[in-house]
Design an enzyme around this catalytic site. Structure first.
Site, PDB file in Angstrom:
ATOM      1  N   ASP A 254      -0.105  -7.854   1.882  1.00 26.13           N
ATOM      2  CA  ASP A 254      -0.195  -6.654   1.859  1.00 26.13           C
ATOM      3  C   ASP A 254       1.455  -6.067   1.564  1.00 26.13           C
ATOM      4  O   ASP A 254       2.739  -5.183   2.112  1.00 26.13           O
ATOM      5  CB  ASP A 254      -0.255  -5.532   2.889  1.00 26.13           C
ATOM      6  CG  ASP A 254      -0.085  -3.945   2.324  1.00 26.13           C
ATOM      7  OD1 ASP A 254       0.154  -3.943   1.497  1.00 26.13           O
ATOM      8  OD2 ASP A 254       0.100  -3.672   4.103  1.00 26.13           O
TER       9      ASP A 254
ATOM     10  N   SER B   4       4.788   1.616   8.069  1.00 25.34           N
ATOM     11  CA  SER B   4       4.512   0.801   7.314  1.00 25.34           C
ATOM     12  C   SER B   4       5.673   0.301   6.190  1.00 25.34           C
ATOM     13  O   SER B   4       6.313   0.779   6.036  1.00 25.34           O
ATOM     14  CB  SER B   4       3.426   1.137   5.606  1.00 25.34           C
ATOM     15  OG  SER B   4       1.901   1.405   7.111  1.00 25.34           O
TER      16      SER B   4
ATOM     17  N   HIS C 145       0.795  -1.365   0.231  1.00 25.82           N
ATOM     18  CA  HIS C 145       0.285  -0.389   0.431  1.00 25.82           C
ATOM     19  C   HIS C 145       1.027   1.242   0.128  1.00 25.82           C
ATOM     20  O   HIS C 145       0.525   2.222  -0.115  1.00 25.82           O
ATOM     21  CB  HIS C 145      -0.726   0.253   1.363  1.00 25.82           C
ATOM     22  CG  HIS C 145      -0.800   0.594   3.114  1.00 25.82           C
ATOM     23  ND1 HIS C 145       0.301  -1.097   3.909  1.00 25.82           N
ATOM     24  CD2 HIS C 145      -0.170   1.350   3.113  1.00 25.82           C
ATOM     25  CE1 HIS C 145       0.876  -0.073   4.412  1.00 25.82           C
ATOM     26  NE2 HIS C 145       0.139   1.232   4.312  1.00 25.82           N
TER      27      HIS C 145
END
Length: 313
Positions: A186, A265, A156
């Site tokens: 992800d 992230s 993402h």
């Protein structure tokens, strides 16, 4: 009346000593009225001997004084205290003093320092709505797992980007390409187009012996700031997470309580040995704030490594 002629005697003149002995008295002056050269008296042997002895005595005393000085110096050298031998007690005392006066880095600090050369800042760029300007679409973190510039991050962070850049620990910034993806976890695999000469790959560790309560450290660029480190523990294993938009359903996650925020992230979750056990992927916050409230999730490194085609542990 005429003076009588004088004739020199044809006989050799007697030595004064002989004449004196013959006459029984002092030596007589030679006839004819001429003065004979005075005999030179020999040097007094006693005086010569005395002078020579005095010189010898002076030289002898000089030698004695020199030998005495050398003897004193030698004794002084032997009696000088040499360096004291270091004993185990001395070593123990020195170590104790060092521990008392120096604060060693914490285990979390050592772990973060060990992984730092392998952590990169990842930025995805796209076009603005009018298509005239390049803007940041996502800022996150990545970790080098192969020293040729292969990097793991979150999908993402880079999905839909027209251009991706990575910034290495030494400051080198370069573009990168997506070479693999694992949407169910992800994860995205990046290949940096340039790499530092001394690039280090992060060590990976299986999660098989990971337990709740184990200490971990999250390293990344929260809100683009970093590299930053936060410490916590593993809160649980095999967790599931659904994104607030309902677009992502993740399972088999590591739950941890080390602070993580947007920008973390794709960053590594590491043990206190500096080994990667997971890739930070999400935080749970039931409010729209999107900030950390104590629950974060990471994809186990086994899943992440399979995205690159690396063999399981």
């Amino acid at each position: 009346m005429p003076r009588p002629a004088l004739y020199s005697s044809s006989r050799p003149a007697r030595r004064p000593a002989q004449e004196s002995a013959a006459s029984g008295g002092a030596p007589q002056a030679p006839a004819g009225g001429h003065d004979a050269p005075a005999p030179v008296a020999p040097a007094n042997p006693a005086v010569a001997t005395t002078s020579l002895s005095k010189r010898h005595v002076r030289v002898l005393w000089t030698l004695i004084a020199l030998l005495a000085a050398l003897l004193v110096y030698s004794l002084w050298l032997h009696q000088r205290p040499g360096p004291r031998r270091i004993t185990q007690d001395d070593i123990d005392a020195a170590v104790l003093r060092t521990l008392e006066t120096t604060t060693p880095p914490s285990a979390a600090a050592r772990a973060a320092n060990a992984i730092a050369p392998s952590v990169v800042r990842v930025v995805g760029y796209g076009r603005s709505k009018n298509g005239k300007q390049e803007v940041e679409r996502g800022v996150g973190t990545g970790v080098v797992i192969v020293d040729k510039g292969i990097i793991l991050t979150n999908l993402h962070v880079v999905a839909g980007s027209d251009r991706i850049t990575v910034t290495f620990h030494d400051g080198l910034e370069t573009t990168a390409s997506i070479t693999g993806a694992q949407p169910e976890n992800d994860l995205a695999v990046l290949q940096a187009h340039k790499v530092p000469d001394d690039l280090e790959a992060a060590p990976l560790r299986s999660t098989q012996d990971l337990r709740a309560g184990d200490h971990v450290v999250a390293v990344g660029f929260p809100f683009g700031i970093g590299p930053s480190a936060s410490a916590g523990v593993v809160s649980g294993l095999k967790r599931e997470f659904t994104s607030p938009e309902g677009q992502r359903q993740l399972s088999n996650l590591i739950q941890f309580d080390a602070a993580a925020n947007p920008g973390n992230s794709g960053g590594p979750l590491i043990t206190l040995d500096g080994e990667v056990v997971g890739i930070v992927t999400a935080i749970l916050n039931p409010t729209p704030a999107r900030t950390f409230i104590g629950i974060g999730f990471a994809v186990p490194i086994e899943n992440a490594a399979s995205a690159v085609g690396m063999p399981p542990f």
